[in-house]
Motif scaffolding. Structure first.
Motif, PDB file in Angstrom:
ATOM      1  N   TYR A  22       0.826  -1.213   0.000  1.00 46.42           N
ATOM      2  CA  TYR A  22       0.000   0.000   0.000  1.00 46.42           C
ATOM      3  C   TYR A  22       0.864   1.267   0.000  1.00 46.42           C
ATOM      4  CZ  TYR A  22      -3.436  -3.491   1.324  1.00 46.42           C
ATOM      5  OH  TYR A  22      -4.238  -4.609   1.355  1.00 46.42           O
ATOM      6  N   GLY A  23       2.159   1.121  -0.311  1.00 48.76           N
ATOM      7  CA  GLY A  23       3.032   2.274  -0.405  1.00 48.76           C
ATOM      8  C   GLY A  23       3.472   2.842   0.924  1.00 48.76           C
ATOM      9  N   GLY A  24       3.413   2.056   1.986  1.00 46.46           N
ATOM     10  CA  GLY A  24       3.783   2.531   3.315  1.00 46.46           C
ATOM     11  C   GLY A  24       5.268   2.387   3.592  1.00 46.46           C
ATOM     12  N   GLY A  25       5.685   2.838   4.786  1.00 43.24           N
ATOM     13  CA  GLY A  25       7.091   2.794   5.162  1.00 43.24           C
ATOM     14  C   GLY A  25       7.291   2.174   6.525  1.00 43.24           C
ATOM     15  N   LEU A  26       8.528   1.799   6.824  1.00 45.54           N
ATOM     16  CA  LEU A  26       8.883   1.142   8.084  1.00 45.54           C
ATOM     17  C   LEU A  26      10.101   1.840   8.678  1.00 45.54           C
ATOM     18  CD1 LEU A  26       8.469  -1.261  10.060  1.00 45.54           C
ATOM     19  CD2 LEU A  26      10.027  -2.583   8.609  1.00 45.54           C
ATOM     20  N   LEU A  27      10.024   2.152   9.965  1.00 45.84           N
ATOM     21  CA  LEU A  27      11.132   2.758  10.689  1.00 45.84           C
ATOM     22  C   LEU A  27      11.443   1.901  11.903  1.00 45.84           C
ATOM     23  CD1 LEU A  27      13.173   5.004  11.252  1.00 45.84           C
ATOM     24  CD2 LEU A  27      11.330   6.330  12.313  1.00 45.84           C
ATOM     25  N   VAL A  28      12.703   1.507  12.057  1.00 46.07           N
ATOM     26  CA  VAL A  28      13.138   0.637  13.155  1.00 46.07           C
ATOM     27  C   VAL A  28      14.131   1.397  14.018  1.00 46.07           C
ATOM     28  CG1 VAL A  28      14.307  -1.510  13.773  1.00 46.07           C
ATOM     29  CG2 VAL A  28      12.823  -1.431  11.754  1.00 46.07           C
ATOM     30  N   THR A  29      13.939   1.349  15.347  1.00 45.44           N
ATOM     31  CA  THR A  29      14.964   1.836  16.263  1.00 45.44           C
ATOM     32  C   THR A  29      15.508   0.651  17.046  1.00 45.44           C
ATOM     33  OG1 THR A  29      13.621   2.254  18.243  1.00 45.44           O
ATOM     34  CG2 THR A  29      13.589   3.936  16.514  1.00 45.44           C
ATOM     35  N   SER A  30      16.801   0.635  17.256  1.00 42.68           N
ATOM     36  CA  SER A  30      17.423  -0.459  18.002  1.00 42.68           C
ATOM     37  C   SER A  30      18.789  -0.013  18.490  1.00 42.68           C
ATOM     38  CB  SER A  30      17.556  -1.720  17.130  1.00 42.68           C
ATOM     39  OG  SER A  30      18.333  -1.442  15.989  1.00 42.68           O
ATOM     40  N   ALA A  31      19.356  -0.793  19.392  1.00 45.89           N
ATOM     41  CA  ALA A  31      20.652  -0.443  19.961  1.00 45.89           C
ATOM     42  C   ALA A  31      21.784  -0.640  18.955  1.00 45.89           C
ATOM     43  CB  ALA A  31      20.913  -1.267  21.216  1.00 45.89           C
ATOM     44  N   HIS A  32      21.612  -1.594  18.035  1.00 45.22           N
ATOM     45  CA  HIS A  32      22.668  -1.921  17.087  1.00 45.22           C
ATOM     46  C   HIS A  32      22.112  -1.917  15.670  1.00 45.22           C
ATOM     47  CE1 HIS A  32      24.931  -3.231  20.605  1.00 45.22           C
ATOM     48  NE2 HIS A  32      23.890  -3.967  20.950  1.00 45.22           N
ATOM     49  N   ARG A  33      23.021  -1.882  14.712  1.00 45.80           N
ATOM     50  CA  ARG A  33      22.597  -2.049  13.326  1.00 45.80           C
ATOM     51  C   ARG A  33      21.910  -3.408  13.159  1.00 45.80           C
ATOM     52  NH1 ARG A  33      25.174   0.781   9.059  1.00 45.80           N
ATOM     53  NH2 ARG A  33      26.527   2.467   9.783  1.00 45.80           N
ATOM     54  N   LEU A  34      20.911  -3.462  12.302  1.00 43.20           N
ATOM     55  CA  LEU A  34      20.245  -4.728  12.043  1.00 43.20           C
ATOM     56  C   LEU A  34      21.200  -5.684  11.350  1.00 43.20           C
ATOM     57  CD1 LEU A  34      16.651  -3.785  10.794  1.00 43.20           C
ATOM     58  CD2 LEU A  34      17.339  -4.631  13.034  1.00 43.20           C
ATOM     59  N   PRO A  35      21.149  -6.975  11.679  1.00 42.27           N
ATOM     60  CA  PRO A  35      21.953  -7.949  10.943  1.00 42.27           C
ATOM     61  C   PRO A  35      21.603  -7.907   9.458  1.00 42.27           C
ATOM     62  CG  PRO A  35      21.003  -8.931  12.917  1.00 42.27           C
ATOM     63  CD  PRO A  35      20.365  -7.588  12.754  1.00 42.27           C
ATOM     64  N   PRO A  36      22.566  -8.217   8.583  1.00 39.74           N
ATOM     65  CA  PRO A  36      22.314  -8.121   7.137  1.00 39.74           C
ATOM     66  C   PRO A  36      21.063  -8.852   6.675  1.00 39.74           C
ATOM     67  CG  PRO A  36      24.644  -8.521   7.553  1.00 39.74           C
ATOM     68  CD  PRO A  36      23.949  -8.620   8.876  1.00 39.74           C
ATOM     69  N   ARG A  37      20.788 -10.009   7.274  1.00 41.56           N
ATOM     70  CA  ARG A  37      19.625 -10.773   6.815  1.00 41.56           C
ATOM     71  C   ARG A  37      18.322 -10.043   7.129  1.00 41.56           C
ATOM     72  NH1 ARG A  37      18.412 -17.202   8.010  1.00 41.56           N
ATOM     73  NH2 ARG A  37      16.705 -17.411   6.510  1.00 41.56           N
ATOM     74  N   LEU A  38      18.234  -9.435   8.314  1.00 42.14           N
ATOM     75  CA  LEU A  38      17.022  -8.704   8.674  1.00 42.14           C
ATOM     76  C   LEU A  38      16.923  -7.411   7.879  1.00 42.14           C
ATOM     77  CD1 LEU A  38      16.699  -9.181  12.541  1.00 42.14           C
ATOM     78  CD2 LEU A  38      15.870 -10.601  10.670  1.00 42.14           C
ATOM     79  N   ALA A  39      18.081  -6.750   7.653  1.00 42.39           N
ATOM     80  CA  ALA A  39      18.061  -5.548   6.826  1.00 42.39           C
ATOM     81  C   ALA A  39      17.558  -5.869   5.431  1.00 42.39           C
ATOM     82  CB  ALA A  39      19.460  -4.936   6.769  1.00 42.39           C
ATOM     83  N   SER A  40      17.971  -7.016   4.900  1.00 45.64           N
ATOM     84  CA  SER A  40      17.501  -7.435   3.578  1.00 45.64           C
ATOM     85  C   SER A  40      16.000  -7.722   3.581  1.00 45.64           C
ATOM     86  CB  SER A  40      18.273  -8.680   3.135  1.00 45.64           C
ATOM     87  OG  SER A  40      17.746  -9.209   1.944  1.00 45.64           O
ATOM     88  N   ALA A  41      15.504  -8.261   4.688  1.00 44.77           N
ATOM     89  CA  ALA A  41      14.080  -8.612   4.765  1.00 44.77           C
ATOM     90  C   ALA A  41      13.190  -7.393   4.633  1.00 44.77           C
ATOM     91  CB  ALA A  41      13.785  -9.344   6.075  1.00 44.77           C
ATOM     92  N   ILE A  42      13.643  -6.220   5.089  1.00 48.63           N
ATOM     93  CA  ILE A  42      12.803  -5.014   5.026  1.00 48.63           C
ATOM     94  C   ILE A  42      13.296  -4.030   3.964  1.00 48.63           C
ATOM     95  CG2 ILE A  42      12.162  -5.240   7.451  1.00 48.63           C
ATOM     96  CD1 ILE A  42      14.127  -3.002   8.104  1.00 48.63           C
ATOM     97  N   GLY A  43      14.297  -4.429   3.169  1.00 48.43           N
ATOM     98  CA  GLY A  43      14.797  -3.561   2.117  1.00 48.43           C
ATOM     99  C   GLY A  43      15.572  -2.364   2.632  1.00 48.43           C
ATOM    100  N   LEU A  44      16.313  -2.548   3.727  1.00 47.01           N
ATOM    101  CA  LEU A  44      17.065  -1.456   4.336  1.00 47.01           C
ATOM    102  C   LEU A  44      18.455  -1.381   3.728  1.00 47.01           C
ATOM    103  CD1 LEU A  44      17.225   0.702   6.634  1.00 47.01           C
ATOM    104  CD2 LEU A  44      18.133  -1.133   8.087  1.00 47.01           C
ATOM    105  N   ASP A  45      18.841  -0.186   3.234  1.00 47.49           N
ATOM    106  CA  ASP A  45      20.179  -0.017   2.681  1.00 47.49           C
ATOM    107  C   ASP A  45      20.996   0.923   3.573  1.00 47.49           C
ATOM    108  OD1 ASP A  45      19.113   2.480   2.153  1.00 47.49           O
ATOM    109  OD2 ASP A  45      18.901   2.133  -0.002  1.00 47.49           O
TER     110      ASP A  45
END
Length: 753
Positions: free
Chosen positions: A400-423
């Motif tokens: 539906y053209g929405g967005g996702l914002l994640v806050t965390s103590a550390h950078r997301l692991p590459p696999r999770l970053a890939s799951a949400i399209g985070l660059d």
């Protein structure tokens, strides 16, 4: 007139009776149960495998043939059974090359003397065989081995390959390959004595597990039936020690209907029908938290984050107290009402996963553009279980053209970053203050401009620009009406960030007594707490004079305002109370906090986890004793959420050698009842989402059973022993990861009626 005729058995043919055969089978099953009792960790027992029973461990196999033949005479090397066993052993060796195979021939028969020619030994053949095994290089052993080898080579009933080996092999090879791996276990007890021996071992094992002698001895019947059933299955699984312990636990368990159990608890506790109901929480997706009254805005940085979120996905990472939550809230403030907030702070993995799945369902049900913020996502040491949930949520938002914002103590692991399209360009580090920003922040807070530059250098040097510590210092200086900075307060700047938690405690030590005491108590609270409940915590003896005023002064720098207007202590304060005032104080205060929690009659499923954690840390079940009837009457949806947030408690006191932390009998009763129901929810909910990391935990917890509408209560209840707290445990929906040593519990933040 009636006549009573005694029934008489039919006259049968004794030749067709199977009594001896059935007795032999029964003896074999009893011996299988005895071997089952002797299994160690990692060993398995296979019934009707290569022989009657095969005990298999890492790098070795002991296969055993069992004979109840006491009524058929003594055993000799000329016996058909003995020769048959030797032949079977040789066949097993040929079928299983490279396996360290040992063979045991176990019989109730005694040892007899061979008759006839061919052996000419000074002692019986069986005794000679055992003597050779104990002293293979002795002269007498070599002589006996030579005669036995020569005799066996002439026995036509043995396999041809074995006779060829015997004809060609040296005496030493015969001893090493045939005599030493083969043991004759003769003169074993009959069925009755074997049964008594097994019952005695069960009683000893049950005593270590707080199971009474009668109940432990009674476990023999279900163990016998389980072994018999296993032996009669073509596709049978191996037996393990865990299977035996589960059956033993069941034997020490009595079952009581839920209705009767609730009535008993009500009579015991004196609880009336008017109790606080525990109902299902609201949706996991809520609105963003309100901005604090005092905040240092970064418009350009926030706009950059908002742009990345609008493009698909973004992350803000940083250490505790760097303002990630407020940065995220400010970045999406312009997105309007189509923003959903998910607070994941301190949640166990299963509860966090449940919220992520609920968020995806929420987005799909709305069928409109949304922005979702995952605040304080902690994928733990094993992020793999989070991959499907994050991928589903990201796909639902993207549809539906929405967005996702994640806050965390550390950078997301590459696999999770890939799951949400985070660059990489969309990954932002929460910035610390520089001294210029500290000066601007202090001037906005009322600091005279002439002093702001000096104060900014002092505060930046002592806090390294940590936002929450700088804010706390500003609050303290405001209360002191901005005194003039002096050279004695100057701290030389360093190249590395100081220990922010130690610095936080130094600042707390400078606060007034009532505020310090409030923070010490608040640091013990599990998760979030309403202002009303926190005031009740302040009224615990010795009372804080004006707890409401103390709370107001501490809100912001030390007490965070959540999205539901509840409060929670800053992570910088974690453990400050117990570290400052000691463990005895903390145990008493945990118990008092649990009672103070009931000052607000509204209870959520997450409150159960909070109360359970305070109870465990205080070693008292407190208000849960009186809350139990209401809990047991709660709806299935409520218990599903309790299972998500409280799963850690299904593990306490389950492992061998570890027990519940509660010394009181009624406390142990209530805890075991709640633990049982939590374990049941873990076993019956979300099986399709259960991943392999919890297989061992699931096996242990299968001791707790659920049957229809009956709850099963362990009897007798165990006493107090060590209370283990582990740093990490890779769990899943069934078994949640234990919290960090500070004891933060999962929190259900949605209010209920």
């Amino acid at each position: 007139m009636s006549h009573t005729i005694d029934p008489r058995p039919l006259i049968n043919d004794p030749a067709r009776e199977a009594v001896d055969t059935m007795r032999g089978y029964s003896y074999q099953i009893l011996r299988s149960v005895e071997a089952w009792l002797g299994l160690g960790d990692g060993e398995i027992l296979v019934l009707e495998g290569a022989e009657d029973l095969d005990q298999i461990g890492p790098g070795y196999v002991v296969t055993e043939q069992v004979k109840d033949t006491a009524g058929t005479g003594n055993l000799t090397l000329r016996s058909a059974n003995a020769l048959s066993a030797i032949g079977h052993f040789w066949t097993h060796k040929l079928r299983n090359p490279g396996v360290a195979l040992q063979f045991r021939y176990l019989t109730t028969s005694g040892v007899g003397q061979e008759r006839g020619e061919g052996l000419n030994l000074s002692l019986t053949g069986i005794d000679a065989w055992e003597t050779i095994g104990r002293a293979p290089t002795a002269a007498a052993s070599l002589e006996h081995a030579g005669r036995i080898r020569a005799y066996l080579a002439t026995c036509d009933v043995l396999p041809q390959s074995l006779r060829d080996f015997l004809a060609a092999a040296s005496v030493e090879a015969f001893i090493a390959d045939l005599v030493q791996p083969f043991a004759w276990i003769t003169g074993q007890p009959d069925v009755s004595e074997l049964q008594r021996r097994i019952e005695a071992r069960l009683i000893e094992l049950g005593d270590r597990r707080h199971i009474g002698a009668a109940a432990a001895a009674g476990a023999l019947a279900p163990l016998y039936l389980a072994a018999w059933s296993n032996a009669t299955l073509h596709d049978r699984p191996p037996l393990r020690r865990g299977d035996l312990l589960r059956i033993l636990e069941d034997a020490g368990t009595t079952k009581v209907s839920t209705a009767v159990l609730i009535d008993l608890i009500k009579q015991t506790t004196g609880s009336s029908a008017a109790q606080s109901p525990v109902t299902q929480s609201e949706l996991a997706v809520t609105r963003p938290p309100r901005a604090p009254k005092r905040r240092f805005a970064r418009p350009d940085f926030e706009a950059e984050i908002a742009k990345a979120v609008a493009a698909g996905a973004a992350q803000i990472h940083g250490s505790t107290g760097t303002g990630k939550t407020m940065l995220a809230a400010a970045a999406v403030a312009a997105f309007g009402a189509a923003v959903g907030w998910i607070d994941l702070r301190d949640l166990p993995p299963a509860a966090a996963l449940a919220r992520l799945r609920a968020a995806a369902n929420h987005v799909e049900s709305r069928e409109t553009k949304m922005t979702i913020i995952l605040d304080d996502l902690d994928p733990s040491d094993d992020p793999r279980p989070f991959f499907p949930a994050l991928q589903q949520l990201s796909a639902s938002l993207a549809a539906y053209g929405g967005g996702l914002l994640v806050t965390s103590a550390h950078r997301l692991p590459p696999r999770l970053a890939s799951a949400i399209g985070l660059d990489e360009p969309s990954t932002f580090a929460a910035p610390f203050f520089d001294d210029t920003e500290v000066a601007r922040y202090f001037i906005a807070g009322g600091c005279p401009p002439g002093d702001a530059e000096n104060w900014s250098k002092i505060v930046h040097a002592s806090t390294s620009g940590h936002p929450q510590l700088a804010d706390a210092r500003l609050s303290a200086l405001q209360q002191q009406d901005w005194p003039a900075p002096t050279i004695t307060e100057w701290i030389a700047p360093t190249a590395e960030i100081v220990d922010v938690r130690a610095e936080a405690r130094r600042m707390v030590a400078a606060l007034p007594q009532d505020q310090r005491e409030m923070l010490y108590r608040a640091s013990l609270v599990m998760g979030r707490i309403s202002r009303k409940r926190l005031i009740a915590v302040g009224q615990i003896a010795p009372q804080i004079a004006e707890p409401g005023i103390a709370i107001d002064r501490l809100t912001g720098p030390w007490l965070e305002v959540t999205d539901t207007s509840d409060l929670r202590a800053s992570p910088l304060l974690r453990n400050i109370g117990v570290d400052t005032l000691g463990v005895p104080w903390s145990e008493q205060m945990h118990a008092a906090i649990a009672w103070a929690w009931l000052s607000d009659p509204k209870l959520s499923s997450g409150d159960v986890a909070t109360l359970l954690m305070h109870a465990a840390l205080s070693k008292q079940m407190g208000p849960l004793v009186h809350l139990l009837p209401s809990l047991l009457d709660a709806a299935p949806e409520v218990w599903q959420e309790i299972g998500d947030t409280s799963g850690i408690f299904a593990m306490i006191g389950v492992d061998d050698g570890y027990d519940t932390p509660f010394p009181g009998a009624i406390d142990r009763v209530v805890f075991r009842i709640l633990q049982l129901r939590i374990a049941v929810e873990g076993r019956t909910n979300g099986d399709s989402r259960h991943h392999s990391a919890c297989a061992e935990g699931s096996r242990r917890a299968s001791r707790w059973r659920h049957c229809g509408r009956f709850l099963r209560l362990p009897v007798p209840l165990a006493g107090h022993a060590a209370w283990r707290r582990r740093r990490r445990y890779n769990g899943c929906r069934r078994y949640r990861r234990p919290v960090a040593p500070c004891g933060r519990a999962g929190e259900g933040r949605h209010r209920i009626a």
